[in-house]
Scaffold this motif. Structure first.
Motif: not given
Length: 478
Positions: A195-196, A201-204, A226-228
């Motif tokens: 999932t994006p 959340s892991k900075g990838r 928006v997700m970021a």
């Protein structure tokens, strides 16, 4: 770009199907004991004691072990999700699921049956949090609600399949059939993207963008932005956990309501019915086909679950919960009355249909309200800052209640009798109506801020910040 303009690719549907097969596996585990115990009784299996009282205790132990495993799995699920990711977790969870089914398939003693139930229960707890999270995170807003409701539907389909397979399978063959969905889940998820949201959340970020491109047929730049922003906001909220937060009304008010919802969900007696349906029908109507009666109940449950998914946003949460509690109360009173008089042969001959009808009403009432709605309301009642903690503790409490009910019901019936046992559950269901009417706020059609104002008298600070942070990029995108 509006949310309706975001279009899913075929990958979203394939990945969702793979993840939701985990729900089918969970349903097979929940429904396994109904046909398995029926077959063991027909074969006079040496695995169970020839003594009736001892045999009933053994069934109670085997049935309740699933809840013990699920309780442990519920605690382990969230750290596994955070550490491994949703996709790898779903693949990894398939291994103990398959081992558990193999323990049941090869069982030659009660010990192996108990171990198999523990392992399959462990995976039920793990999957129950991971599969819905994966599906919701990969789906665009336009189909997120539809796919989100599919988890409960697939669980009840799994319960139905367990009973249907039991028509032409022995108890050990049924375990062999039941491991197949886990194998398919592992195979499908091996080729699906992570999932994006987890990758962000892991900075990838680059991997998150590549994942989102696979999941969409429309441009992803704006949605990724928006997700970021949401991921950044979630990390800020997570860093604010403290003992002061736990003592605050922001935590304990939704937490108490969540415990109430989970208590009344399980102490309705639903899993006492689902785990031991064939035993119930054999007592209530010895001449009827107990397994076919269980299948009729499961078919009604599937239909009602589909109907409940369609009605929850139309009628509201409270009215469905109240109607559900009332339906539980009425059906259990009637079933208890039938059980009280069922020793009369003439009465049993003339009114045998009442046992099936009342249990169908019972599971329909559950599937319309207390089955799906508590899982929807708990996130709605909680602010962003405490939502994960409230949900995790409520889930653990839920599985604890499952264990208590499934472990105790056989002893209750032996000591109190069938009628008194069902009337005790009916009285608890009557109290659930009072709880729903006086204690629960309605969440249908209300924003997170409006719900917090009604619950606490003021909006939760984190939700105000979340709204502002999420509105800012959307204004840029408009």
């Amino acid at each position: 770009m509006s949310s309706d303009a975001i279009k899913p690719s075929v990958t979203v549907y394939v990945a969702s199907f793979g993840a939701l097969l985990g729900a089918v596996s969970m349903g097979l585990a929940l429904g396994y004991t109904t046909p398995a115990f029926d077959d063991m009784d027909k074969q006079n299996s040496t695995l169970l004691s020839p003594d009736k009282a001892t045999s009933e205790s053994q069934k109670g132990l085997i049935g309740s072990m699933l809840a013990v495993g699920a309780l442990v799995g519920g605690f382990l699920g969230e750290p596994c999700n955070k550490l491994l990711g949703r996709r790898i977790s779903l693949i990894a969870f398939g291994v103990p699921f398959i081992i558990g089914w193999l323990c049941l398939f090869l069982a030659n003693s009660i010990t192996w049956l108990v171990l198999g139930r523990l392992l399959t229960g462990l995976c039920c707890g793990l999957v129950s949090g991971t599969a819905p999270t994966y599906v919701v995170e990969i789906a665009p807003p336009s189909i997120r609600g539809l796919l989100g409701t599919c988890f409960q539907v697939m669980v009840v389909i799994g319960i139905l399949l367990a009973c249907v397979f039991g028509l032409f399978s022995t108890w050990w063959q049924l375990a062999g059939w039941s491991l197949l969905p886990s194998l398919v889940t592992m195979l499908i998820m091996f080729f699906m993207p992570e999932t994006p949201q987890w990758l962000l959340s892991k900075g990838r970020t680059e991997e998150a963008e590549a994942s989102l491109i696979k999941l969409r047929t429309t441009p992803v730049t704006q949605e990724l932005s928006v997700m970021a922003q949401a991921a950044t906001n979630a990390q800020q909220g997570a860093s604010q956990y403290s003992f002061e937060t736990i003592k605050s009304r922001e935590f304990y008010k939704p937490f108490i309501l969540a415990l109430g919802l989970m208590f009344f969900q399980q102490f309705s007696g639903i899993n006492a019915v689902l785990f031991y349906q064939t035993d119930i029908f054999k007592k209530a109507s010895p001449k009827a086909d107990a397994l076919m009666s269980a299948i009729y109940v499961c078919i009604a449950q599937v239909i009602a679950t589909l109907a409940g998914s369609a009605l929850v946003d139309r009628l509201g949460r409270k009215i469905l919960l109240f109607a559900s509690g009332f339906g539980h109360t009425l059906s259990l009173i009637v079933f208890g009355w039938y059980s009280y008089h069922s020793t009369d042969v003439a009465f049993q001959r003339d009114y045998a249909w009442i046992s099936l009808a009342s249990l169908i009403v019972f599971v329909v009432a559950f599937s319309l309200g207390f089955g799906p709605v508590p899982w929807m309301m708990i996130p709605e009642l909680s602010s962003t800052r405490v939502r994960s903690m409230v949900a995790s503790l409520a889930t653990a409490f839920n599985w604890t209640c499952v264990y208590i009910v499934t472990a105790a019901v056989k002893s209750m019936i032996s000591s109190l009798g069938d009628a008194a046992t069902y009337w005790i559950f009916a009285s608890i269901c009557a109290v659930s109506c009072i709880f729903v009417y006086f204690a629960l706020p309605e969440t249908k059609g209300r924003s997170a801020e409006q719900i917090q104002v009604e619950l606490l008298g003021e909006p939760a600070a984190q939700d105000v910040r979340s709204q502002k942070l999420l509105e800012q990029p959307m204004k840029v995108l408009a």
